[in-house]
Scaffold this motif. Structure first.
Motif, PDB file in Angstrom:
ATOM      1  N   ASN A  11       0.821  -1.207   0.000  1.00  0.00           N
ATOM      2  CA  ASN A  11       0.000   0.000   0.000  1.00  0.00           C
ATOM      3  C   ASN A  11       0.856   1.259   0.000  1.00  0.00           C
ATOM      4  O   ASN A  11       0.413   2.311  -0.436  1.00  0.00           O
ATOM      5  CB  ASN A  11      -0.926   0.009   1.227  1.00  0.00           C
ATOM      6  CG  ASN A  11      -1.986  -1.067   1.143  1.00  0.00           C
ATOM      7  OD1 ASN A  11      -2.259  -1.569   0.064  1.00  0.00           O
ATOM      8  ND2 ASN A  11      -2.549  -1.435   2.261  1.00  0.00           N
ATOM      9  N   ALA A  12       2.094   1.153   0.503  1.00  0.00           N
ATOM     10  CA  ALA A  12       2.962   2.323   0.571  1.00  0.00           C
ATOM     11  C   ALA A  12       3.700   2.553  -0.736  1.00  0.00           C
ATOM     12  O   ALA A  12       4.396   3.548  -0.887  1.00  0.00           O
ATOM     13  CB  ALA A  12       3.966   2.150   1.697  1.00  0.00           C
ATOM     14  N   MET A  13       3.570   1.644  -1.667  1.00  0.00           N
ATOM     15  CA  MET A  13       4.334   1.737  -2.916  1.00  0.00           C
ATOM     16  C   MET A  13       3.526   2.426  -3.993  1.00  0.00           C
ATOM     17  O   MET A  13       2.304   2.320  -4.048  1.00  0.00           O
ATOM     18  CB  MET A  13       4.689   0.333  -3.422  1.00  0.00           C
ATOM     19  CG  MET A  13       5.669  -0.415  -2.580  1.00  0.00           C
ATOM     20  SD  MET A  13       6.109  -1.949  -3.422  1.00  0.00           S
ATOM     21  CE  MET A  13       6.829  -2.837  -2.080  1.00  0.00           C
ATOM     22  N   ALA A  14       4.261   3.092  -4.885  1.00  0.00           N
ATOM     23  CA  ALA A  14       3.631   3.648  -6.078  1.00  0.00           C
ATOM     24  C   ALA A  14       3.226   2.490  -7.000  1.00  0.00           C
ATOM     25  O   ALA A  14       3.854   1.422  -6.959  1.00  0.00           O
ATOM     26  CB  ALA A  14       4.604   4.568  -6.797  1.00  0.00           C
ATOM     27  N   VAL A  70      -4.515   9.495  -8.481  1.00  0.00           N
ATOM     28  CA  VAL A  70      -3.488   9.719  -9.499  1.00  0.00           C
ATOM     29  C   VAL A  70      -2.678   8.435  -9.670  1.00  0.00           C
ATOM     30  O   VAL A  70      -2.221   7.834  -8.698  1.00  0.00           O
ATOM     31  CB  VAL A  70      -2.562  10.883  -9.077  1.00  0.00           C
ATOM     32  CG1 VAL A  70      -1.387  11.005 -10.029  1.00  0.00           C
ATOM     33  CG2 VAL A  70      -3.350  12.174  -9.009  1.00  0.00           C
ATOM     34  N   PHE A  71      -2.507   8.011 -10.905  1.00  0.00           N
ATOM     35  CA  PHE A  71      -1.796   6.765 -11.183  1.00  0.00           C
ATOM     36  C   PHE A  71      -0.307   7.022 -11.400  1.00  0.00           C
ATOM     37  O   PHE A  71       0.538   6.343 -10.837  1.00  0.00           O
ATOM     38  CB  PHE A  71      -2.416   6.096 -12.413  1.00  0.00           C
ATOM     39  CG  PHE A  71      -1.845   4.758 -12.734  1.00  0.00           C
ATOM     40  CD1 PHE A  71      -1.051   4.561 -13.848  1.00  0.00           C
ATOM     41  CD2 PHE A  71      -2.102   3.678 -11.914  1.00  0.00           C
ATOM     42  CE1 PHE A  71      -0.518   3.314 -14.130  1.00  0.00           C
ATOM     43  CE2 PHE A  71      -1.577   2.426 -12.187  1.00  0.00           C
ATOM     44  CZ  PHE A  71      -0.781   2.250 -13.310  1.00  0.00           C
ATOM     45  N   MET A  72      -0.019   8.017 -12.269  1.00  0.00           N
ATOM     46  CA  MET A  72       1.381   8.385 -12.511  1.00  0.00           C
ATOM     47  C   MET A  72       1.489   9.899 -12.549  1.00  0.00           C
ATOM     48  O   MET A  72       0.760  10.547 -13.304  1.00  0.00           O
ATOM     49  CB  MET A  72       1.869   7.817 -13.857  1.00  0.00           C
ATOM     50  CG  MET A  72       2.243   6.357 -13.806  1.00  0.00           C
ATOM     51  SD  MET A  72       3.048   5.824 -15.314  1.00  0.00           S
ATOM     52  CE  MET A  72       4.744   6.135 -14.911  1.00  0.00           C
ATOM     53  N   ASP A  76       6.885   9.924 -11.324  1.00  0.00           N
ATOM     54  CA  ASP A  76       6.788   8.555 -11.825  1.00  0.00           C
ATOM     55  C   ASP A  76       7.216   8.484 -13.289  1.00  0.00           C
ATOM     56  O   ASP A  76       7.903   7.545 -13.707  1.00  0.00           O
ATOM     57  CB  ASP A  76       5.356   8.031 -11.687  1.00  0.00           C
ATOM     58  CG  ASP A  76       4.903   7.979 -10.233  1.00  0.00           C
ATOM     59  OD1 ASP A  76       3.810   8.481  -9.938  1.00  0.00           O
ATOM     60  OD2 ASP A  76       5.660   7.446  -9.409  1.00  0.00           O
ATOM     61  N   TYR A 140      13.082   4.535  -6.742  1.00  0.00           N
ATOM     62  CA  TYR A 140      12.062   4.773  -5.720  1.00  0.00           C
ATOM     63  C   TYR A 140      12.665   4.664  -4.331  1.00  0.00           C
ATOM     64  O   TYR A 140      12.262   5.359  -3.408  1.00  0.00           O
ATOM     65  CB  TYR A 140      10.899   3.787  -5.872  1.00  0.00           C
ATOM     66  CG  TYR A 140       9.866   4.230  -6.887  1.00  0.00           C
ATOM     67  CD1 TYR A 140       9.681   3.531  -8.067  1.00  0.00           C
ATOM     68  CD2 TYR A 140       9.073   5.351  -6.657  1.00  0.00           C
ATOM     69  CE1 TYR A 140       8.743   3.933  -9.004  1.00  0.00           C
ATOM     70  CE2 TYR A 140       8.139   5.757  -7.591  1.00  0.00           C
ATOM     71  CZ  TYR A 140       7.980   5.043  -8.758  1.00  0.00           C
ATOM     72  OH  TYR A 140       7.058   5.456  -9.682  1.00  0.00           O
TER      73      TYR A 140
ATOM     74  N   THR B  36       0.881  11.639  -6.540  1.00  0.00           N
ATOM     75  CA  THR B  36       0.716  10.478  -5.657  1.00  0.00           C
ATOM     76  C   THR B  36       1.246  10.810  -4.254  1.00  0.00           C
ATOM     77  O   THR B  36       2.039  11.738  -4.083  1.00  0.00           O
ATOM     78  CB  THR B  36       1.489   9.264  -6.197  1.00  0.00           C
ATOM     79  OG1 THR B  36       2.889   9.601  -6.258  1.00  0.00           O
ATOM     80  CG2 THR B  36       1.006   8.878  -7.585  1.00  0.00           C
ATOM     81  N   ARG B  37       0.788  10.051  -3.289  1.00  0.00           N
ATOM     82  CA  ARG B  37       1.262  10.263  -1.917  1.00  0.00           C
ATOM     83  C   ARG B  37       2.771  10.034  -1.825  1.00  0.00           C
ATOM     84  O   ARG B  37       3.474  10.689  -1.071  1.00  0.00           O
ATOM     85  CB  ARG B  37       0.513   9.329  -0.965  1.00  0.00           C
ATOM     86  CG  ARG B  37       0.814   9.585   0.503  1.00  0.00           C
ATOM     87  CD  ARG B  37      -0.062   8.723   1.412  1.00  0.00           C
ATOM     88  NE  ARG B  37       0.314   7.323   1.350  1.00  0.00           N
ATOM     89  CZ  ARG B  37       1.206   6.748   2.158  1.00  0.00           C
ATOM     90  NH1 ARG B  37       1.820   7.454   3.078  1.00  0.00           N
ATOM     91  NH2 ARG B  37       1.486   5.464   2.034  1.00  0.00           N
ATOM     92  N   GLN B  38       3.286   9.081  -2.619  1.00  0.00           N
ATOM     93  CA  GLN B  38       4.712   8.790  -2.597  1.00  0.00           C
ATOM     94  C   GLN B  38       5.536  10.005  -3.047  1.00  0.00           C
ATOM     95  O   GLN B  38       6.649  10.212  -2.572  1.00  0.00           O
ATOM     96  CB  GLN B  38       5.028   7.592  -3.501  1.00  0.00           C
ATOM     97  CG  GLN B  38       4.539   6.257  -2.957  1.00  0.00           C
ATOM     98  CD  GLN B  38       3.042   6.045  -3.109  1.00  0.00           C
ATOM     99  OE1 GLN B  38       2.419   6.701  -3.933  1.00  0.00           O
ATOM    100  NE2 GLN B  38       2.468   5.156  -2.314  1.00  0.00           N
TER     101      GLN B  38
END
Lengths: 149, 79
Positions: A11-14, A70-72, A76, A140, B36-38
């Motif tokens: 869940n913490a990953m893009a 947001v996906f990318m 990213d 990342y 994104t949150r990241q």
């Protein structure tokens, strides 16, 4: 399933990070399958393990865009661009190395089997996707190119 | 408020601003500016310097001038 994802830190990953891990696991499973099958079937027939690479095609369906999220984003996109640049650079180094060493392996008027050419396509695919996944994960983890540079 | 652990010539006050604006979560801020949150995590830890457009979006999200949110300390590197 959500508790498993949480435990693995998914869940913490893009999304691109999750897909990179998925691709890397598929490549490692494929290599493991070839090595495991080789003693029993012989190296030539063990190449059937390369079929496992086909599961990489499931990635876009498993890690698809979620509505409202947001996906990318710009970061990213920069990471992906750099990862693919690294992957193709590594591929070209391997490719040139193979071409330069071919006369020494097969002789200057030697014959390269169709089987070997076919296998080399799949191994090249493995190199490109594997290096891309590793480069993605490294960026990342340790930092990515800055948009401002 | 948790300490800021950024390094490099470009620093930001994003974490501090989030706490000052009703303890906004990283996801809330990400949704507001379209990232994104990241990426918010990477910005706050100094691992990523945003584009000018994203920097302006962040400043607008907090209602502050951009130089209140981002500081550049590159004079030490000048010859």
């Amino acid at each position: 399933m959500s508790s498993v994802s949480k435990h693995l830190g998914l869940n913490a990953m893009a999304p691109a990070q999750r897909q990179a891990w998925f691709n890397l696991v598929i490549i490692l499973v494929s290599l493991f399958a070839i090595l495991a099958l080789a003693p029993a079937l012989g190296f030539r027939r063990a190449q059937g393990g390369l079929g496992i690479l086909g599961f990489i095609g499931l990635g876009p369906f498993l890690f698809r865009r979620k509505p409202g999220r947001v996906f990318m984003d710009e970061r990213d996109v920069l990471i992906q661009f750099r990862a693919w640049a690294v992957a193709y650079s590594v591929f070209w180094i391997f490719f040139i190395g193979v071409c330069v060493s071919a006369p020494f392996t097969f002789g200057s008027s030697g014959v390269v089997s169709v089987e070997l050419i076919q296998m080399s396509v799949w191994y090249a695919f493995m190199i490109v996707w594997g290096v891309s996944a590793l480069a993605t994960l490294a960026q990342y983890r340790w930092g990515a190119p800055h948009a401002a540079e | 408020m948790p300490p800021n652990k950024q390094s490099g010539p470009l620093t930001n006050q994003i974490r501090r601003m989030r706490f000052e604006h009703g303890e906004m979560t990283q996801q809330d801020l990400a949704d507001r500016i379209g990232v994104t949150r990241q990426t918010i995590i990477a910005l706050e830890s100094g691992k990523y310097a945003p584009s000018l457009l994203l920097a302006f979006k962040l400043a607008r999200a907090f209602g502050v001038a951009i130089d209140r949110l981002f500081q550049y300390d590159g004079e030490a590197n000048h010859d």
